[in-house]
Scaffold this motif. Structure first.
Motif, PDB file in Angstrom:
ATOM      1  N   LEU A 293      38.364  44.829  47.176  1.00  0.00           N
ATOM      2  CA  LEU A 293      37.851  46.062  47.799  1.00  0.00           C
ATOM      3  C   LEU A 293      36.718  45.742  48.544  1.00  0.00           C
ATOM      4  CD1 LEU A 293      38.675  48.605  45.110  1.00  0.00           C
ATOM      5  CD2 LEU A 293      39.781  48.272  47.480  1.00  0.00           C
ATOM      6  N   GLY A 294      36.153  44.419  48.235  1.00  0.00           N
ATOM      7  CA  GLY A 294      34.895  43.969  48.789  1.00  0.00           C
ATOM      8  C   GLY A 294      33.866  44.741  48.089  1.00  0.00           C
ATOM      9  N   LEU A 295      33.889  44.794  47.021  1.00  0.00           N
ATOM     10  CA  LEU A 295      32.648  45.664  46.208  1.00  0.00           C
ATOM     11  C   LEU A 295      31.985  44.571  44.923  1.00  0.00           C
ATOM     12  CD1 LEU A 295      34.677  48.988  45.199  1.00  0.00           C
ATOM     13  CD2 LEU A 295      33.054  48.606  47.225  1.00  0.00           C
ATOM     14  N   ASP A 296      30.837  45.157  44.960  1.00  0.00           N
ATOM     15  CA  ASP A 296      30.106  44.366  43.925  1.00  0.00           C
ATOM     16  C   ASP A 296      29.991  45.176  42.665  1.00  0.00           C
ATOM     17  OD1 ASP A 296      28.075  43.187  42.087  1.00  0.00           O
ATOM     18  OD2 ASP A 296      26.613  42.688  43.541  1.00  0.00           O
ATOM     19  N   PRO A 297      30.606  44.895  41.335  1.00  0.00           N
ATOM     20  CA  PRO A 297      30.682  45.624  40.183  1.00  0.00           C
ATOM     21  C   PRO A 297      29.215  46.180  39.680  1.00  0.00           C
ATOM     22  CG  PRO A 297      31.926  43.609  39.868  1.00  0.00           C
ATOM     23  CD  PRO A 297      31.101  43.344  41.150  1.00  0.00           C
ATOM     24  N   MET A 298      28.262  45.269  40.119  1.00  0.00           N
ATOM     25  CA  MET A 298      26.879  45.823  39.615  1.00  0.00           C
ATOM     26  C   MET A 298      26.399  47.224  40.260  1.00  0.00           C
ATOM     27  SD  MET A 298      25.033  43.729  37.549  1.00  0.00           S
ATOM     28  CE  MET A 298      23.251  43.970  38.076  1.00  0.00           C
ATOM     29  N   TYR A 299      27.213  47.569  41.358  1.00  0.00           N
ATOM     30  CA  TYR A 299      26.980  48.895  41.899  1.00  0.00           C
ATOM     31  C   TYR A 299      27.961  50.058  41.725  1.00  0.00           C
ATOM     32  CZ  TYR A 299      23.438  45.948  44.518  1.00  0.00           C
ATOM     33  OH  TYR A 299      22.204  45.326  44.834  1.00  0.00           O
ATOM     34  N   VAL A 300      28.921  49.516  41.131  1.00  0.00           N
ATOM     35  CA  VAL A 300      29.982  50.576  40.834  1.00  0.00           C
ATOM     36  C   VAL A 300      29.642  51.456  39.644  1.00  0.00           C
ATOM     37  CG1 VAL A 300      32.518  50.856  40.238  1.00  0.00           C
ATOM     38  CG2 VAL A 300      31.782  48.833  42.051  1.00  0.00           C
ATOM     39  N   ALA A 301      29.953  52.728  39.812  1.00  0.00           N
ATOM     40  CA  ALA A 301      29.508  53.856  38.665  1.00  0.00           C
ATOM     41  C   ALA A 301      30.245  53.618  37.329  1.00  0.00           C
ATOM     42  CB  ALA A 301      29.915  55.293  39.388  1.00  0.00           C
ATOM     43  N   ASN A 302      29.842  53.955  36.495  1.00  0.00           N
ATOM     44  CA  ASN A 302      30.010  53.805  35.234  1.00  0.00           C
ATOM     45  C   ASN A 302      29.783  55.477  34.397  1.00  0.00           C
ATOM     46  OD1 ASN A 302      30.084  50.733  34.497  1.00  0.00           O
ATOM     47  ND2 ASN A 302      28.099  51.440  35.717  1.00  0.00           N
ATOM     48  N   GLU A 303      30.601  55.891  33.470  1.00  0.00           N
ATOM     49  CA  GLU A 303      30.614  57.074  33.098  1.00  0.00           C
ATOM     50  C   GLU A 303      30.638  57.142  31.498  1.00  0.00           C
ATOM     51  OE1 GLU A 303      29.597  59.839  34.003  1.00  0.00           O
ATOM     52  OE2 GLU A 303      29.818  59.516  36.306  1.00  0.00           O
ATOM     53  N   GLY A 304      30.664  55.861  30.809  1.00  0.00           N
ATOM     54  CA  GLY A 304      30.647  56.102  29.252  1.00  0.00           C
ATOM     55  C   GLY A 304      29.737  54.687  28.907  1.00  0.00           C
ATOM     56  N   LYS A 305      28.782  54.235  29.751  1.00  0.00           N
ATOM     57  CA  LYS A 305      27.900  53.138  29.341  1.00  0.00           C
ATOM     58  C   LYS A 305      26.630  53.567  29.264  1.00  0.00           C
ATOM     59  CE  LYS A 305      31.521  50.427  28.724  1.00  0.00           C
ATOM     60  NZ  LYS A 305      32.713  51.419  29.259  1.00  0.00           N
ATOM     61  N   LEU A 306      25.635  52.809  28.582  1.00  0.00           N
ATOM     62  CA  LEU A 306      24.342  52.925  29.019  1.00  0.00           C
ATOM     63  C   LEU A 306      23.492  51.598  29.116  1.00  0.00           C
ATOM     64  CD1 LEU A 306      22.737  51.955  25.896  1.00  0.00           C
ATOM     65  CD2 LEU A 306      23.751  54.137  25.402  1.00  0.00           C
ATOM     66  N   VAL A 307      22.343  51.535  29.495  1.00  0.00           N
ATOM     67  CA  VAL A 307      21.579  50.418  29.748  1.00  0.00           C
ATOM     68  C   VAL A 307      20.299  50.627  28.876  1.00  0.00           C
ATOM     69  CG1 VAL A 307      20.676  50.992  31.952  1.00  0.00           C
ATOM     70  CG2 VAL A 307      20.525  48.436  31.375  1.00  0.00           C
ATOM     71  N   ALA A 308      19.754  49.778  28.035  1.00  0.00           N
ATOM     72  CA  ALA A 308      18.605  50.000  27.171  1.00  0.00           C
ATOM     73  C   ALA A 308      17.739  48.938  27.233  1.00  0.00           C
ATOM     74  CB  ALA A 308      19.118  49.987  25.626  1.00  0.00           C
ATOM     75  N   PHE A 309      16.321  49.271  27.312  1.00  0.00           N
ATOM     76  CA  PHE A 309      15.237  48.174  27.297  1.00  0.00           C
ATOM     77  C   PHE A 309      14.547  48.494  25.871  1.00  0.00           C
ATOM     78  CE2 PHE A 309      16.187  48.322  31.641  1.00  0.00           C
ATOM     79  CZ  PHE A 309      15.212  47.105  32.226  1.00  0.00           C
ATOM     80  N   VAL A 310      14.673  47.424  24.923  1.00  0.00           N
ATOM     81  CA  VAL A 310      14.322  47.338  23.534  1.00  0.00           C
ATOM     82  C   VAL A 310      13.338  46.560  23.283  1.00  0.00           C
ATOM     83  CG1 VAL A 310      15.286  47.207  21.357  1.00  0.00           C
ATOM     84  CG2 VAL A 310      16.835  48.102  23.360  1.00  0.00           C
ATOM     85  N   PRO A 311      12.230  46.599  22.528  1.00  0.00           N
ATOM     86  CA  PRO A 311      11.368  45.709  22.212  1.00  0.00           C
ATOM     87  C   PRO A 311      12.039  44.580  21.469  1.00  0.00           C
ATOM     88  CG  PRO A 311      10.699  47.968  21.401  1.00  0.00           C
ATOM     89  CD  PRO A 311      11.875  48.028  21.851  1.00  0.00           C
ATOM     90  N   ARG A 312      11.328  43.373  21.745  1.00  0.00           N
ATOM     91  CA  ARG A 312      12.231  42.098  21.405  1.00  0.00           C
ATOM     92  C   ARG A 312      12.358  41.969  19.791  1.00  0.00           C
ATOM     93  NH1 ARG A 312      13.697  37.744  23.894  1.00  0.00           N
ATOM     94  NH2 ARG A 312      12.493  38.445  26.096  1.00  0.00           N
ATOM     95  N   GLU A 313      11.308  42.634  19.222  1.00  0.00           N
ATOM     96  CA  GLU A 313      11.538  42.445  17.650  1.00  0.00           C
ATOM     97  C   GLU A 313      12.512  43.365  17.072  1.00  0.00           C
ATOM     98  OE1 GLU A 313       8.075  45.130  18.558  1.00  0.00           O
ATOM     99  OE2 GLU A 313       8.942  43.342  19.388  1.00  0.00           O
TER     100      GLU A 313
END
Length: 369
Positions: A293-313
């Motif tokens: 389809l000529g798409l980049d998966p990084m820009y495709v929507a998700n509806e059951g995922k999350l991204v977290a920024f977590v302290p390294r420790e």
């Protein structure tokens, strides 16, 4: 690629030999799609056009410190309690797709917006906009799915409304929701807390929902059925917070995909983000479909995922807790926050190069949520 008129004065210098030199950091690419006197589909895509619409029309008109948070859900205080409050509207086409329906999506999307502030969803509203001529059996199927998803997520549908529009002025069913939930003491999830050194974790494979919608919408076959990842993430977030309440920020990468969420966090936090492209989990069927389809998966929507920024420790313990939960078993570390290039997301490719992962201007896949 061309240099802007403004950049010509600041980006051009003169080398020792007298030959003009250019500063690539000041280069700009023309984006004529952003010069629109009318609404276009890209204004609903969660990218740069959406951000401009909010920043230049809605935010100045509404004002207020609470709105200025610009999170997935607003954090408000009422009677001594700290609540998360969110609203969303769902216009997905088709109404039913592999792995769910507009009913499931409306519940899970709203519950997830609340969960990204650390809140456990308590109550939902539902507003149904029905097009004249839609079959009652279809309305019943959507309502049943909505109710079942709410019960599964442990949230009560407390109030609602119904409107009907003339045939040709809708697309079967649109749903508007609002949700409220209680934020536990000690939980403070917002992008301003991100610090250089934070580890970036994604809870599983990306791009699944958008490709599932596109496959049925366009009648495409990829050798295997791709099902939406539509799910309520409240339980996963609770498992993560049980390890440490000191998570810095969570986002569910819906419109605009993982790329949009990372860019929003980088901009709001004033940090840079570096991801390892090969570390981002993309299922082979999704990668193949995106290639077709000529798409980049990084820009495709998700509806059951999350991204977290977590302290390294805390990252190892949080990752372990995520993988112990059914909705996080494929969780992976994909990068880190850095002090360099604040507000910018870059990806290190498998070939050893680096590319900028920019905020999308419009929308790759319209009407997917």
């Amino acid at each position: 690629m061309e240099t802007s008129t403004r950049g010509a004065a600041t980006a051009e210098g003169e080398s020792a030999s007298g030959v003009p030199s250019l500063d690539p950091t000041a280069w700009t690419c023309p984006a004529p799609l952003r010069d629109h006197p009318r609404i276009v589909m890209g204004h609903g895509g969660g990218g740069a056009l959406s951000a401009e619409l909010v920043q230049h029309i809605f935010a100045p008109a509404f004002g207020g410190e609470t709105l200025a948070q610009m999170g997935d859900a607003a954090s408000v205080r009422l009677g001594g309690a700290r609540l998360a409050f969110s609203t969303d509207t769902f216009v997905v086409r088709p109404l039913f797709f592999p792995g769910g329906s507009i009913g499931d999506l409306a519940v899970n999307g709203t519950v997830n917006d609340l969960a990204m502030s650390g809140a456990r969803a308590a109550y939902l509203s539902c507003g149904y906009i029905l097009e004249e001529g839609v079959e009652l059996s279809v309305v019943a199927r959507v309502a049943d799915a909505f109710g079942a998803a709410a019960r599964h997520a442990g949230v009560e549908v407390a109030t609602g409304d119904t409107k009907v529009v003339e045939a040709g002025h809708g697309d079967g069913i649109f749903i508007n929701t609002a949700g409220i939930g209680l934020i536990p003491p000690g939980v403070d999830l917002r992008p301003q807390r991100v610090e250089p050194g934070d580890v970036v974790i994604v809870s599983g494979a990306v791009g699944v929902h958008g490709v599932a919608i596109m496959s049925v919408r366009e009648g495409l076959e990829f050798g295997v059925e791709i099902e939406s990842d539509c799910a309520a993430l409240g339980g996963l977030v609770e498992a993560m917070l049980a390890v440490t309440p000191e998570l810095h920020v969570l986002r569910d990468p819906t419109r605009g995909g993982l790329a949009a969420s990372l860019n929003e966090i980088a901009t709001a936090s004033g940090t840079g983000v570096v991801i390892q492209e090969r570390a981002v989990p993309v299922p082979a069927p999704v990668a193949n479909a995106c290639a077709v389809l000529g798409l980049d998966p990084m820009y495709v929507a998700n509806e059951g995922k999350l991204v977290a920024f977590v302290p390294r420790e805390s990252a190892d313990a949080v990752l372990e807790a995520m993988r112990a939960h059914p909705l996080g078993r494929d969780a992976a570390v994909i990068g880190e926050a850095v002090a360099a290039h604040p507000g910018m997301v870059v990806a290190r490719t498998g070939l050893g190069g680096t590319r900028v992962v920019d905020l999308p201007v419009g929308e790759q896949l319209p009407r997917i949520c």
